[in-house]
Design a protein around this motif. Structure first.
Motif, PDB file in Angstrom:
ATOM      1  N   THR A  92       6.530  10.976 -10.646  1.00 29.66           N
ATOM      2  CA  THR A  92       7.781  10.829 -11.307  1.00 29.66           C
ATOM      3  C   THR A  92       8.637  10.017 -10.272  1.00 29.66           C
ATOM      4  O   THR A  92       9.774   9.620 -10.873  1.00 29.66           O
ATOM      5  CB  THR A  92       8.406  12.306 -11.517  1.00 29.66           C
ATOM      6  OG1 THR A  92       8.299  13.243 -10.345  1.00 29.66           O
ATOM      7  CG2 THR A  92       7.528  13.042 -12.444  1.00 29.66           C
ATOM      8  N   ALA A  93       8.533   9.947  -9.095  1.00 26.63           N
ATOM      9  CA  ALA A  93       9.402   9.354  -8.283  1.00 26.63           C
ATOM     10  C   ALA A  93       8.735   8.190  -7.391  1.00 26.63           C
ATOM     11  O   ALA A  93       7.527   8.447  -6.763  1.00 26.63           O
ATOM     12  CB  ALA A  93       9.904  10.412  -7.317  1.00 26.63           C
ATOM     13  N   PRO A  94       9.229   7.292  -7.263  1.00 28.56           N
ATOM     14  CA  PRO A  94       8.411   5.847  -6.456  1.00 28.56           C
ATOM     15  C   PRO A  94       8.757   6.287  -4.850  1.00 28.56           C
ATOM     16  O   PRO A  94       9.537   7.057  -4.439  1.00 28.56           O
ATOM     17  CB  PRO A  94       9.452   4.747  -6.898  1.00 28.56           C
ATOM     18  CG  PRO A  94      10.679   5.347  -7.229  1.00 28.56           C
ATOM     19  CD  PRO A  94      10.439   6.333  -7.876  1.00 28.56           C
ATOM     20  N   TYR A  95       7.992   5.661  -3.869  1.00 26.30           N
ATOM     21  CA  TYR A  95       8.208   5.721  -2.476  1.00 26.30           C
ATOM     22  C   TYR A  95       9.390   4.964  -2.102  1.00 26.30           C
ATOM     23  O   TYR A  95       9.564   4.041  -2.557  1.00 26.30           O
ATOM     24  CB  TYR A  95       7.098   5.342  -1.947  1.00 26.30           C
ATOM     25  CG  TYR A  95       6.785   4.960  -0.500  1.00 26.30           C
ATOM     26  CD1 TYR A  95       7.067   6.120   0.362  1.00 26.30           C
ATOM     27  CD2 TYR A  95       7.000   3.682   0.027  1.00 26.30           C
ATOM     28  CE1 TYR A  95       6.922   5.829   1.755  1.00 26.30           C
ATOM     29  CE2 TYR A  95       7.170   3.555   1.508  1.00 26.30           C
ATOM     30  CZ  TYR A  95       7.036   4.630   2.191  1.00 26.30           C
ATOM     31  OH  TYR A  95       7.043   4.829   3.576  1.00 26.30           O
ATOM     32  N   VAL A  96      10.126   5.760  -1.219  1.00 30.46           N
ATOM     33  CA  VAL A  96      11.252   5.126  -0.568  1.00 30.46           C
ATOM     34  C   VAL A  96      10.913   4.712   0.736  1.00 30.46           C
ATOM     35  O   VAL A  96      10.499   5.371   1.600  1.00 30.46           O
ATOM     36  CB  VAL A  96      12.383   6.374  -0.694  1.00 30.46           C
ATOM     37  CG1 VAL A  96      13.838   5.920  -0.003  1.00 30.46           C
ATOM     38  CG2 VAL A  96      12.767   6.894  -2.024  1.00 30.46           C
ATOM     39  N   LEU A  97      11.414   3.672   0.856  1.00 33.51           N
ATOM     40  CA  LEU A  97      11.197   3.163   2.415  1.00 33.51           C
ATOM     41  C   LEU A  97      12.236   3.985   3.333  1.00 33.51           C
ATOM     42  O   LEU A  97      13.083   4.211   3.187  1.00 33.51           O
ATOM     43  CB  LEU A  97      11.440   1.385   2.355  1.00 33.51           C
ATOM     44  CG  LEU A  97      10.672   0.674   1.561  1.00 33.51           C
ATOM     45  CD1 LEU A  97      11.137  -0.824   1.701  1.00 33.51           C
ATOM     46  CD2 LEU A  97       9.232   0.806   1.840  1.00 33.51           C
ATOM     47  N   PRO A  98      11.503   4.087   4.430  1.00 32.33           N
ATOM     48  CA  PRO A  98      12.380   4.721   5.725  1.00 32.33           C
ATOM     49  C   PRO A  98      13.398   3.862   6.191  1.00 32.33           C
ATOM     50  O   PRO A  98      13.334   2.454   6.190  1.00 32.33           O
ATOM     51  CB  PRO A  98      11.419   4.821   6.696  1.00 32.33           C
ATOM     52  CG  PRO A  98      10.285   3.910   6.492  1.00 32.33           C
ATOM     53  CD  PRO A  98      10.124   3.888   5.067  1.00 32.33           C
ATOM     54  N   LEU A 129       0.798  -1.211   0.030  1.00 33.32           N
ATOM     55  CA  LEU A 129       0.140  -0.026   0.046  1.00 33.32           C
ATOM     56  C   LEU A 129       0.849   1.275   0.016  1.00 33.32           C
ATOM     57  O   LEU A 129       0.308   2.219  -0.864  1.00 33.32           O
ATOM     58  CB  LEU A 129      -0.899  -0.300   1.226  1.00 33.32           C
ATOM     59  CG  LEU A 129      -2.211  -0.905   1.109  1.00 33.32           C
ATOM     60  CD1 LEU A 129      -3.022  -0.643   2.476  1.00 33.32           C
ATOM     61  CD2 LEU A 129      -2.932  -0.579  -0.079  1.00 33.32           C
ATOM     62  N   GLU A 130       1.760   1.168   0.921  1.00 38.59           N
ATOM     63  CA  GLU A 130       2.932   2.617   0.792  1.00 38.59           C
ATOM     64  C   GLU A 130       3.306   2.744  -0.621  1.00 38.59           C
ATOM     65  O   GLU A 130       3.566   3.745  -1.011  1.00 38.59           O
ATOM     66  CB  GLU A 130       4.073   2.330   1.503  1.00 38.59           C
ATOM     67  CG  GLU A 130       3.445   2.139   3.241  1.00 38.59           C
ATOM     68  CD  GLU A 130       2.947   0.939   3.587  1.00 38.59           C
ATOM     69  OE1 GLU A 130       2.892   0.751   4.878  1.00 38.59           O
ATOM     70  OE2 GLU A 130       2.475   0.146   2.949  1.00 38.59           O
ATOM     71  N   ARG A 131       4.118   1.570  -1.245  1.00 42.98           N
ATOM     72  CA  ARG A 131       4.619   1.984  -2.461  1.00 42.98           C
ATOM     73  C   ARG A 131       3.521   1.924  -3.793  1.00 42.98           C
ATOM     74  O   ARG A 131       3.959   2.840  -4.679  1.00 42.98           O
ATOM     75  CB  ARG A 131       5.211   0.352  -2.831  1.00 42.98           C
ATOM     76  CG  ARG A 131       6.585   0.103  -2.290  1.00 42.98           C
ATOM     77  CD  ARG A 131       7.007  -1.105  -2.555  1.00 42.98           C
ATOM     78  NE  ARG A 131       6.421  -2.334  -2.366  1.00 42.98           N
ATOM     79  CZ  ARG A 131       6.122  -3.469  -2.997  1.00 42.98           C
ATOM     80  NH1 ARG A 131       6.348  -2.995  -4.479  1.00 42.98           N
ATOM     81  NH2 ARG A 131       5.323  -4.057  -2.811  1.00 42.98           N
ATOM     82  N   SER A 132       2.300   1.742  -3.394  1.00 44.74           N
ATOM     83  CA  SER A 132       1.137   2.072  -4.511  1.00 44.74           C
ATOM     84  C   SER A 132       0.555   3.188  -4.199  1.00 44.74           C
ATOM     85  O   SER A 132      -0.545   3.924  -5.120  1.00 44.74           O
ATOM     86  CB  SER A 132       0.196   0.872  -4.401  1.00 44.74           C
ATOM     87  OG  SER A 132       0.729  -0.242  -4.675  1.00 44.74           O
ATOM     88  N   THR A 133       0.708   3.950  -3.191  1.00 43.09           N
ATOM     89  CA  THR A 133      -0.085   5.187  -2.787  1.00 43.09           C
ATOM     90  C   THR A 133       0.700   6.402  -2.447  1.00 43.09           C
ATOM     91  O   THR A 133       0.358   7.668  -2.625  1.00 43.09           O
ATOM     92  CB  THR A 133      -1.140   5.034  -1.654  1.00 43.09           C
ATOM     93  OG1 THR A 133      -0.445   4.548  -0.424  1.00 43.09           O
ATOM     94  CG2 THR A 133      -2.029   3.843  -2.107  1.00 43.09           C
ATOM     95  N   LEU A 134       1.901   6.187  -1.801  1.00 50.69           N
ATOM     96  CA  LEU A 134       2.742   7.373  -1.253  1.00 50.69           C
ATOM     97  C   LEU A 134       3.760   7.935  -2.106  1.00 50.69           C
ATOM     98  O   LEU A 134       4.552   8.795  -1.950  1.00 50.69           O
ATOM     99  CB  LEU A 134       3.230   6.837   0.077  1.00 50.69           C
ATOM    100  CG  LEU A 134       2.380   6.300   1.214  1.00 50.69           C
ATOM    101  CD1 LEU A 134       3.334   6.035   2.324  1.00 50.69           C
ATOM    102  CD2 LEU A 134       1.465   7.267   1.343  1.00 50.69           C
ATOM    103  N   GLY A 135       3.898   7.274  -3.305  1.00 46.32           N
ATOM    104  CA  GLY A 135       4.809   7.762  -4.218  1.00 46.32           C
ATOM    105  C   GLY A 135       4.105   9.067  -5.197  1.00 46.32           C
ATOM    106  O   GLY A 135       2.861   9.308  -5.079  1.00 46.32           O
TER     107      GLY A 135
END
Length: 521
Positions: A341-347, A332-338
């Motif tokens: 132009t840039a993907p979501y980066v895990l903390p 869900l984080e990778r599919s909504t928080l990016g």
């Protein structure tokens, strides 16, 4: 004075009356001198003059009719003004009766409507109706202050679209809070959220692929089907409207969610949506730069790491289908928080140091493996107490032996006919020795350490078999990424018509282990 629709109807009736009067008007008689009013030459004989005067009279009548039609057309054009030509004050009054979703849609019509739909007064009314200020009780302490609505002047002082952004951001935050409740229950076997399927449906989450050609044109393909597995989901795209592969340059995999969750209970493509980039792949010279993992009579399969599979027709070299395998970990984080132009980066992970255990980070692992395709599960197993000794750390990798080659009691069979099941609008097939593999490795605190889902394939082994209990062909399966490697050896048993896993070894990067545990192996 008639206004609105009544004035339009009145003008329409007047036009009809004038047309009827023009059609009943008699033709003009010929001039006394024997000439027509349109003739400049002397009249010829009497018979010919009468014929000509009749022709000229018809021309005059046609001219009058044409003038009447032009007049009606001009009246009609004046009586039907375009909505875009209305004054801004009237348009703002109309927009004030729309809800938030309608305002977002009408802002996509043109630039004029976009600026008007960002009006702060309209959006503050919507904002205050959904998020009213919290007022304190009369019996509170004097230090506490009551929340007061801002004045009209304060609302107008904000830049255009301020309250629109505030409303959207609060709606997104409220939606995320609801989804977090679904992610709290954890599966004790996999260490992943237990209700990931319910969370996806509640979030109205879907996935699209964006194909970009060399000219920068985008082709957005909506998902056609989705399959839920124990630790991953498989998304399918197929159809007949694929662009030419030779003109494509990149492929973007994105998660898509409605902009306003509370207003969109049923997923639809005609509403404002947010796009979150998950991964980007290059399609330039796909058949030459990408590994082909299998084929059948109709298609060839090409794997793009991580987790993307492209099926190409053998005849024509066109796209038949595209499949993405997405692991549940941080899905869900990778599919909504990016962003677009840039993907979501895990903390970054904060290591928990342990100076007491001399082999900290080498033991206590738990592995969960799934092998599946098209709704068929070939293997689903959980292995606990997986460990590595210091002597097994070589060439920058820690070796974790899950299934030993020499221990027959650990060998496991693959159930069913192994192969990758594919389908399109017209055809379907099965590519043998290919399937999806999900790996979930937990550390000793039962936290996800290394997770992936990717298409894999088995190929004939070039080594001679050292197992005397099995008679059949030997196969190897290998997977490699930046965090580790997976090596599996299988044997085909002709008697039972099934594959047996006789060796399963994980190789973890020492750099990954040291950064996770704070060690120096």
């Amino acid at each position: 004075m008639a206004t609105g629709r009544g004035w339009i109807l009145q003008q329409h009736s007047l036009g009809l009356a004038r047309a009827a009067a023009a059609s009943q008007r008699p033709a003009s008689p010929p001039c006394p001198s024997g000439r027509s009013q349109f003739s400049a030459a002397p009249p010829p004989g009497p018979e010919r003059g009468r014929k000509k005067s009749g022709i000229f009279a018809c021309h005059e009548t046609e001219n009058i009719c044409i003038q009447g039609q032009c007049q009606r057309t001009s009246i009609k054009s004046k009586s039907c003004p375009c909505i875009e030509s209305m004054p801004s004050e009237i348009l703002l009054k109309i927009f004030s009766y729309l809800d938030a979703l309608s305002l977002l849609c009408i802002g996509c019509v043109n630039k004029h409507f976009y600026h008007l739909s960002n009006d702060n007064v309209i959006w503050f009314k919507i904002y205050s109706s959904f998020f009213p200020p919290k007022r304190t009780n009369w019996k509170t302490k004097p230090v506490e202050r009551t929340a007061v609505l801002p004045s009209h002047a304060t609302v107008l002082d904000r830049e255009s679209g301020y309250w629109k952004k505030e409303y959207i951001m609060k709606q997104i935050a409220a939606g995320k809070t609801k989804i977090i409740q679904f992610l709290k229950p954890i599966n004790p076997y996999t260490g992943l959220p237990l209700k990931i399927k319910e969370a996806i449906k509640a979030y109205n989450l879907s996935w699209v692929i964006v194909l970009k050609d060399r000219n920068g044109k985008e082709h957005v393909m909506e998902q056609v089907d989705i399959s839920f597995n124990d630790t991953s989901i498989t998304v399918f795209w197929y159809g007949t409207n694929w662009p030419c592969l030779d003109t494509l340059q990149t492929l973007e995999l994105c998660g898509v969610t409605p902009l306003l969750l509370d207003r969109c209970k049923v997923p639809t493509y005609n509403i404002p949506r947010r796009r979150s980039l998950i991964a980007e792949f290059s399609l330039t010279n796909l058949t030459n730069t990408t590994t082909m993992i299998g084929s059948d009579v109709l298609v060839e399969l090409f794997r793009l790491n991580p987790g993307l599979l492209v099926g190409l027709w053998k005849k024509g070299n066109g796209i038949a289908f595209i499949t993405a395998s997405l692991h549940h970990h941080q899905l869900l984080e990778r599919s909504t928080l990016g962003s677009v132009t840039a993907p979501y980066v895990l903390p970054p992970h904060k290591p928990i140091l342990d100076d007491v255990d001399p082999e900290y980070g080498l033991h206590g692992y738990q592995l969960h493996v799934d092998m599946h395709s098209g709704g068929h599960t070939y293997m689903c197993g959980t292995f606990r107490n997986v460990f590595c000794r210091k002597d097994y750390i070589r060439n920058g990798f820690l070796r974790l032996t899950v299934i030993s080659l020499k221990n027959n009691s650990q060998h496991l069979p693959l159930a069913g006919k192994v192969g990758f099941f594919w389908r399109t609008d017209v055809f379907e097939g099965n590519v043998q020795n290919c399937y999806m593999m999900d790996v979930t490795l937990l550390d000793e605190m039962e936290k996800p350490f290394w997770c992936f889902s990717a298409p894999v394939y088995m190929k004939l082994s070039s080594k001679a078999s050292c197992l005397y209990d099995y008679t059949g062909h030997n196969y190897d399966l290998n997977y490699v990424d930046s965090e580790g490697k997976v090596h599996i050896e299988l044997v085909w048993l002709e008697e039972t018509k099934e594959y047996y896993i006789v060796n399963l070894v994980l190789y973890l990067s020492t750099e990954k282990v040291n950064s996770w545990f704070g060690t120096k192996y």
